[in-house]
Design an enzyme around this catalytic site. Structure first.
Site, PDB file in Angstrom:
ATOM      1  N   ASP A  32     -45.227   4.916  26.311  1.00 38.71           N
ATOM      2  CA  ASP A  32     -45.308   3.608  25.660  1.00 38.71           C
ATOM      3  C   ASP A  32     -44.480   2.569  26.419  1.00 38.71           C
ATOM      4  O   ASP A  32     -43.379   2.857  26.918  1.00 38.71           O
ATOM      5  CB  ASP A  32     -44.801   3.728  24.220  1.00 38.71           C
ATOM      6  N   PHE A  33     -44.997   1.338  26.518  1.00 43.76           N
ATOM      7  CA  PHE A  33     -44.301   0.156  27.061  1.00 43.76           C
ATOM      8  C   PHE A  33     -43.551   0.498  28.358  1.00 43.76           C
ATOM      9  O   PHE A  33     -42.329   0.354  28.450  1.00 43.76           O
ATOM     10  CB  PHE A  33     -43.322  -0.400  26.016  1.00 43.76           C
TER      11      PHE A  33
ATOM     12  N   GLU B  58     -48.687   2.992  29.615  1.00 41.40           N
ATOM     13  CA  GLU B  58     -49.222   1.770  29.014  1.00 41.40           C
ATOM     14  C   GLU B  58     -48.571   0.566  29.696  1.00 41.40           C
ATOM     15  O   GLU B  58     -47.486   0.120  29.308  1.00 41.40           O
ATOM     16  CB  GLU B  58     -48.942   1.739  27.506  1.00 41.40           C
TER      17      GLU B  58
ATOM     18  N   TRP C 231     -60.166   0.127  42.713  1.00 40.51           N
ATOM     19  CA  TRP C 231     -59.181   0.338  43.771  1.00 40.51           C
ATOM     20  C   TRP C 231     -58.575   1.738  43.757  1.00 40.51           C
ATOM     21  O   TRP C 231     -58.310   2.300  44.805  1.00 40.51           O
ATOM     22  CB  TRP C 231     -58.052  -0.705  43.647  1.00 40.51           C
TER      23      TRP C 231
ATOM     24  N   ASP D  89     -53.603  -0.866  19.098  1.00 42.45           N
ATOM     25  CA  ASP D  89     -53.015  -2.205  19.209  1.00 42.45           C
ATOM     26  C   ASP D  89     -54.082  -3.287  19.293  1.00 42.45           C
ATOM     27  O   ASP D  89     -54.013  -4.307  18.598  1.00 42.45           O
ATOM     28  CB  ASP D  89     -52.123  -2.284  20.459  1.00 42.45           C
TER      29      ASP D  89
END
Length: 656
Positions: free
Chosen positions: A431-432, A456, A525, A538
């Site tokens: 997360d984050f 993330e 890519w 989210d």
């Protein structure tokens, strides 16, 4: 007095007198009558004798004749009685034969039902008027409705209950208290209400605790432990046997790519914390595996200030809003039983404190990892951290952890390995990850060796005048920079592809090809590290920060499930939006075509009308209203068969 004769009437005659009219003596029912009056005796049709007291003269010859007639009537009566008994015996014989016939019919019917395998839930045919129930079966009567035998069989004998029996029944019948009309009557009533004991005082086998050292209890516990170990060994053996059947490419696991053929399922949404989610999700493991899912991403497991789990406090406390630690282990075990990997949602950027410092700031942590302000970055403006500056962006809702501290990294590594070995997780969703350097992520992944890892890294795309810019190279470069910082040990969500799809599917399909002829997201890519998705807890669910266009959902899934990268299916779409079967159809097409995270993409058309691309050597797909099929393409050789046809939404062809 003469001795009594039998009960029937008799006539006795003494010696004759001097008179013409003879003296007659009558003896009836044991009594002797003397009379000088003439008596007449007659015999009726039924054979009974009648005495007429009329004053008629009867001589002895007439009386002898009457006596003979009386005896003849008696014999006739006995003959009738014998005939009646014979008829009753015949009736009993008829009943016995009837029951035997009924048993044969019932037996034949059961045999017929067995042979026809008639379902037991079929409704039975109602009885006809000329049919009755006898001994549990059906019997068609061949007797007239007015027949006495028919009434006896259908109705049975009827007899009123005698008065003495009714009185006895009333005497033994329990006496119920009279119905209470109001509270005053209740208070003055001599009947008392039933007083039951307190449930807590009643012994219950469900609440009874076994005694210490009980032999039977020890044997049961030992047996359960042995069975648990046996099942674990059987599952391990089964997984190994399945792996031996797979190709080397399908066995090899890398943290950044898994097997290369992973299809991830996000197994929760923003509201899942309101239920016992682990117990709700576990029964779906078999369905997910059958539909082609290979990995399930579970919600954050730790105790949290926010029920969704993204504000963790005590990392070792796994009793969360989603369920207890034991329920979590049960859910993971069910996933493993169905050959699914389990990804844990771990929050490493920030952690909520348990206590306030002397200054009233919440920066003192509790639990097993009892850190202090030295574990918080010094540039966090809200929590007076005493660590080093942050290596990423600040998350302002909770203290940001300083991963440059050795004790912090060591504690995080031990915690991740504990989640793997003790709880059963196979990989991580991080997360984050914008909040700290990808170099620390590399260290954590190398220490815990997950089967798959996803970061993330979510930031905004480029817009100009409210419209999405065509060139999103800067955005996808930032995501790739973070992946590079992890040494390629972790994949990342392809947020770039999601943002482009929002606009491209509204008749702007030209956005799906970059100037070099490649897909325009991270997929174009570095496809092996791109985790594609259309929505998550989210962006969608009840938060709706960036929801995917509802009418374009299946076009979005048709794109990510046929292209390289690792696609993610969202719980809401699969089970709540009614897209279970159509998504499963796309997963089946991906597997049939052998598409994996490194498959090559050749884009044939990308304009306002539609998008056409070939993935690998065995799959081509079309989005939009473009009038196209493989036979119209010069560069496509071979024979192609249409596998999925959703009209102007999308179409798929497989090489035969």
């Amino acid at each position: 007095m003469l001795p009594s004769e039998p009960f029937h009437t008799a006539l006795l005659f003494p010696q004759a007198s001097h008179s013409d009219t003879k003296r007659k003596i009558l003896h009836k029912s044991g009594y002797l009558y003397k009379s000088k009056a003439p008596v007449c005796c007659s015999v009726g049709d039924s054979g009974e004798a009648f005495i007429d007291n009329t004053m008629l003269e009867v001589n002895e010859d007439d009386l002898i004749t009457a006596q003979k007639a009386l005896y003849e009537a008696k014999y006739r009566q006995e003959a009738l009685e014998k005939e009646r008994h014979q008829l009753l015996e015949e009736l009993a014989t008829y009943k016995l034969k009837q029951q035997e016939l009924l048993s044969v019919i019932t037996h034949n019917k059961k045999m017929a039902i067995t042979e026809l395998a008639e379902p037991v839930f079929l409704k039975k045919k109602p009885l006809d008027e000329d049919e009755i129930i006898a001994n549990g079966g059906r019997l068609a009567l061949l007797i007239d409705d007015d027949s006495q035998k028919s009434k006896l069989i259908s109705d049975g004998p009827r007899r009123k209950i005698p008065d003495w029996m009714a009185r006895r029944i009333d005497s033994v019948r329990p006496k119920f208290p009279p119905r209470k009309i109001d509270f005053s009557v209740v208070d003055t009533s001599k009947f008392k209400s039933l007083e039951l004991p307190n449930p807590a005082e009643v012994w219950s086998i469900a609440q009874a605790k076994p005694k210490d050292g009980d032999t039977l209890t020890n044997h049961v516990a030992e047996k359960e432990l042995i069975q648990k170990k046996r099942k674990a060994l059987e599952r391990a053996l089964l997984r190994k046997s399945i792996q031996w059947q797979k190709t080397p490419e399908e066995i090899k696991l890398e943290p950044g790519t898994g097997t290369g053929r992973e299809i991830v399922f996000q197994g929760f949404n923003w509201e899942s914390c309101r239920k016992k989610w682990y117990l709700d999700l576990a029964p779906k493991a078999a369905d997910l595996s059958n539909c082609g899912i290979t990995a399930v991403w579970l919600p954050p497991p730790t105790e949290s200030v926010a029920p969704q789990g993204y504000m963790p406090s005590d990392l070792y406390n796994l009793n969360s809003s989603y369920g207890t630690q034991e329920e979590l282990k049960y859910c993971i075990e069910e996933m493993h039983n169905n050959h699914l990997l389990v990804l844990g949602d771990v929050v490493l950027n920030h952690r909520c404190a348990h206590k306030q410092s002397a200054n009233g700031v919440w920066n003192i942590f509790g639990g097993k990892l009892a850190w202090g302000p030295e574990a918080i970055v010094c540039d966090d403006p809200n929590f007076q951290g005493q660590g080093n500056p942050s290596s990423g962006d600040i998350f302002h809702a909770a203290p940001n952890i300083d991963h440059s501290q050795d004790f912090v990294r060591n504690d995080v590594k031990q915690w991740l390995n504990w989640l793997k070995s003790n709880i059963g997780y196979d990989g991580w969703r991080l997360d984050f990850v914008r909040g700290f350097s990808g170099g620390y992520v590399k260290e954590y992944i190398e220490a815990s060796n997950p089967a798959f890892a996803i970061g993330e890294y979510w930031d905004s795309l480029a817009y100009e005048g409210g419209n999405l810019c065509y060139n999103q190279d800067a955005h996808r470069q930032r995501v790739i920079n973070w992946i590079n910082a992890t040494g390629g040990t972790s994949s990342a969500f392809d947020v770039t592809t999601k943002g482009i799809l929002h606009s491209a599917l509204h008749n702007q399909y030209w956005r799906l090809i970059d100037p070099n002829g490649k897909p325009t997201g991270v997929m174009g890519w570095w496809p092996s590290r791109a985790v594609t998705f259309v929505e998550n807890h989210d962006t969608g669910s009840t938060q709706g920060h960036w929801p995917f266009p509802r009418d374009k959902l299946m076009q979005g899934y048709a794109y990510i499930l046929t292209h390289p990268g690792t696609p993610v299916v969202f719980y809401d779409h699969f089970y709540d939006f009614g897209l279970h079967d159509v998504i499963t159809e796309l997963i089946d097409a991906r597997k049939r075509a052998g598409v994996h995270c490194r498959s090559l993409v050749k884009i044939y058309h990308a304009n306002n009308d539609g998008y056409v691309a070939g993935i690998g050597d065995t799959l081509v797909m079309k989005l939009g209203q473009l009038d196209w099929n493989p036979s119209k393409e010069i560069d496509l050789d071979g024979s192609w068969q249409k596998f999925v046809d959703k009209g102007s939404d999308y179409q798929l062809w497989l090489r035969m």
